[in-house]
Design a protein around this motif. Sequence first.
Motif, short mmCIF file in Angstrom:
data_model
loop_
_atom_site.label_atom_id
_atom_site.label_comp_id
_atom_site.label_asym_id
_atom_site.label_seq_id
_atom_site.Cartn_x
_atom_site.Cartn_y
_atom_site.Cartn_z
N VAL A 413 98.87 30.38 14.10
CA VAL A 413 98.10 30.96 15.21
C VAL A 413 99.06 31.25 16.37
O VAL A 413 99.03 32.31 16.99
N MET A 414 99.95 30.30 16.60
CA MET A 414 100.90 30.44 17.70
C MET A 414 101.83 31.63 17.44
O MET A 414 102.10 32.43 18.34
N ARG A 415 102.29 31.76 16.20
CA ARG A 415 103.20 32.86 15.85
C ARG A 415 102.53 34.21 16.10
O ARG A 415 103.10 35.12 16.70
N LEU A 416 101.28 34.32 15.65
CA LEU A 416 100.55 35.58 15.83
C LEU A 416 100.28 35.86 17.31
O LEU A 416 100.41 36.99 17.77
N ALA A 417 99.96 34.79 18.04
CA ALA A 417 99.67 34.96 19.48
C ALA A 417 100.92 35.46 20.20
O ALA A 417 100.85 36.37 21.04
N VAL A 418 102.07 34.89 19.86
CA VAL A 418 103.33 35.31 20.50
C VAL A 418 103.65 36.76 20.11
O VAL A 418 103.97 37.60 20.96
N LYS A 419 103.49 37.06 18.82
CA LYS A 419 103.86 38.39 18.32
C LYS A 419 102.98 39.48 18.94
O LYS A 419 103.48 40.51 19.39
N TYR A 420 101.66 39.24 18.96
CA TYR A 420 100.75 40.30 19.41
C TYR A 420 100.35 40.17 20.88
O TYR A 420 99.94 41.16 21.48
#
Length: 461
Positions: A413-420
């Motif tokens: 979730v954190m990775r996606l939040a940072v990416k998008y």
Amino acid sequence: MSHSIIATITDGTAGTLNAASARPSPVASPGGRHGESADVIIVGAGPSGSATAAYLAMAGLDVLLLEKAVFPREKVCGDGLTPRAVRELITLGIHTPAEDGWIKNHGLRIVGGGMRLELKWPDLASFPPYGLVRTRKDFDDILAKHAVWHGARLRESTNVTDPILDERTGAIIGVRAKALGPDGRPTGEDLVFRAPLVVAADGNSSRLSMSMSRPKRDDRPMGVAVRTYYTSPRHDDDYLESWLELWSKNDAGNRVLLPGYGWIFGVGDGTSNVGLGILNTSAAFGKVDYKDILSRWVDTLPAQWTFNEETMTGPVRGAALPMGFNRQPHYGRGLLLVGDAGGMVNPFNGEGIAYAMESGRLAAEVIAQAFARQSDAGREKVLQSYPRVMKDALGGYYTLGRGFAKMIGNPEVMRLAVKYGLPHTTMMRFLLKIMANLAEPHGGDAGDRLINALSKMAPAA
Ligand SMILES: Cc1cc2nc3c(=O)[nH]c(=O)nc-3n(C[C@H](O)[C@H](O)[C@H](O)COP(=O)(O)OP(=O)(O)OC[C@H]3O[C@@H](n4cnc5c(N)ncnc54)[C@H](O)[C@@H]3O)c2cc1C
């Protein structure tokens, strides 16, 4: 002390409560076996205890502030103050000019997903548009002196060990303490202090709350954070810097994502405060060596920042961050909780100083009103309102924060939040307002109104 409220409580007989009209004594009288009395005893002179003490002294109450350490003393912290904390300093009457060693910051720099995003603190009517950094060695000393200046009686080297309970009601009516010598060891002198109300401002472990059967709730987020200082050209950075991803390299030279979130705060005295925190919602919590993670992350940072063993000015030290009201009730049986003792760290961002001072301010308002009542029952009724006051102020927001902490504990979730998320500046500005709790309470823009509506809708648990 001769206030009638003291006589009332220690004698166990009913009487007139007139302490609010009494003026505090500027001179400390000695404690001892027979007891030194006050209207209110505050255990712990961190930001929560000193703020409570200063406000109560301003209200004319006789306040005894008991602290086991001797100021100035070190405290493990990131030393970062957001505009919410600065607002509390302003309200308390503490001036923060640069020439007195306060270093201003204008916003938050977020690093993650290969990006660096600088977000200015929002320009609002309710919060100043700047933050500050100040080592806790100075900060807590300044706050404690401020409380004394207003009339609170500070007793350092006083380690509170137990509550004194009224045998009939079970309510706290004082504390026992051990005097400590210059080496921090007990001198052998046992001390007794009496007051009808005791405030636990003794931090995360809150021995006093524990001995009044108020343990931590484990259904609330908890963080652990470590930090150290390095001499660095980045010491006068005018942005707080937050790292959403911490990378390292393994023995094969591949990039590895480490658990946790990092910070780099310029202290303005030639050093930077560098640290990281991990939430208990993360699978790595309690299973990793935090100091090792800090050194592996720091090893990957640019050499010109000079974060290395030679420039480290003190050991890596860590402590817990109790979040989302993890100790409750905030009032009961004569014991009122402020700051970390009441688990008041913001689950969105790990900030605790603003909330320590805010809870001190709100607690003092309630206590001053209580002491103006004419009967024990009237006073108790007012004190019983404090948990509701805290829930109204922060409960809904902290419930949202608990959901957030749970979400970001999942690395995907954190990775996606940072990416998008990071590439969208408008969204990040909104997120900054949520995470630093900087929404305009009245009016404001659509984002402010949304944050207020969500906080109101969320149950204030
Ligand atoms: C590594 C780390 C980084 C952090 N970074 C930040 C940050 O950058 N910004 C921020 O806002 N927050 C930060 N926090 C959180 C912040 O430090 C706390 O929320 C804050 O200190 C709470 O203040 P307090 O007054 O409630 O408790 P404390 O600051 O813990 O003060 C408690 C006081 O009580 C005294 N005491 C304890 N027991 C006794 C006893 N038995 N008798 C007498 N005295 C006693 C202690 O000596 C101490 O002085 C960080 C925390 C950690 C661990």
